[in-house]
Design a protein around this motif. Sequence first.
Motif, PDB file in Angstrom:
ATOM      1  N   SER A  73       0.839  -1.210   0.000  1.00 46.11           N
ATOM      2  CA  SER A  73       0.000   0.000   0.000  1.00 46.11           C
ATOM      3  C   SER A  73       0.870   1.255   0.000  1.00 46.11           C
ATOM      4  N   ASP A 109      -4.757   0.067   4.478  1.00 45.77           N
ATOM      5  CA  ASP A 109      -4.848   0.656   3.147  1.00 45.77           C
ATOM      6  C   ASP A 109      -5.426   2.061   3.219  1.00 45.77           C
ATOM      7  N   GLU A 158      -3.930  -4.099  -5.657  1.00 47.45           N
ATOM      8  CA  GLU A 158      -3.089  -4.615  -4.565  1.00 47.45           C
ATOM      9  C   GLU A 158      -3.743  -5.836  -3.936  1.00 47.45           C
TER      10      GLU A 158
HETATM   11 MG   LIG Z   1      -1.890  -3.038   2.072  1.00 48.66          MG
END
Ligand SMILES: [Mg+2]
Length: 327
Positions: A73, A109, A158
């Motif tokens: 992230s 995140d 991701e």
């Molecule tokens: Mg992450």
Amino acid sequence: MTSRGLDSNLTSAAAGAGWAERVVHGDRRALARVISFLENEDLQGVDTLKLLYPRTGRAHVIGLTGPPGAGKSSLADKLISELRHGGKTVGVIAVDPTSPFSGGAILGDRVRMQGWTGDSGVYIRSMGTRGSLGGLARAAHGAIQLLDAAGFDYVLVETVGVGQSEVDIVRVADTVVVVAVPGLGDDIQASKAGIMEIGDIFAVNKADLPGSKRVITEIEMMLDLGMHPYWRPPVVPTVAATGQGVADLVKAIQDHYAVLSTADRLRQHRLEREKEAVLLRLGERLRREILQAWSADRLSELWAALAAKEIDPYSLEDKLYHRWKGA
Ligand SMILES: [Mg+2]
Ligand SMILES: Nc1nc2c(ncn2[C@@H]2O[C@H](COP(=O)(O)OP(=O)(O)OP(=O)(O)O)[C@@H](O)[C@H]2O)c(=O)[nH]1
């Protein structure tokens, strides 16, 4: 099909047209809603995608995968900065398989990629499992198509590289960046062979920590053993915390895209992944139908019979299949 089913299908198709129109015009709320439809397996999601499919294929889809806490992230955040400086727009999908061992990923995140809310050139969305990981993979695939059709130049995906379903999520990307880190021991290469194989680029993040040179050497050695017909994956040291090495990473990503774009490779690669997805969905659909031909009670009896070795698995398969075929 009942007339009620038909009606709701028509309504969903009509709604899909409305959502598609809004997505194409850059409506954020519509994007968010359609991704939720995909997560919840609401038909309106797929109906929107059906209409948008002709508009897909313009974005460069980049997958970021690696072990929990590798800095995916943080790296995504720095990649956004770098790409935005180059005048490009970026959509991000952070997939959080909310399995017992990765709780907190959503928060992580949000914290590490939250400086972009005022920037209309960036859209970030976390996606989680409501049900199966397979369902999440399907929804994430749809969300990528949606951001592509919405006109983002880059779509970043991701996901934590822990299991096959998570790896499947990034396999749909044009360019897969595997994020490795020092300090995980020798077993990362061995036990995460599945992840290592899919990497087009290796980012050795946390290069500020001791041991990163060794990880780089290990990955290089492993790559020496592999077959790379047209692209030798580069190994790029990065420090996501400061942004060091991120420009090199962007360059590697763009170089990979340039190589993919020659000799019709990109088109073939994308066709292959769409074909696989169609076949996968078809298989799931058939399995669902086949199982629906049986009552839950009868099915549990059959599984019990299998456990007791009163029936062998091959005959059981035949039995399940033929009931549906004859239905
Ligand atoms: Mg992450
Ligand atoms: N020393 C150092 N720490 C870093 C670096 N990049 C990220 N971190 C730290 O590593 C931790 C995890 O970073 P994340 O970006 O959340 O990692 P992630 O791979 O997205 O994590 P999950 O999504 O939970 O798997 C955070 O505390 C970061 O500040 C780096 O280059 N060097």
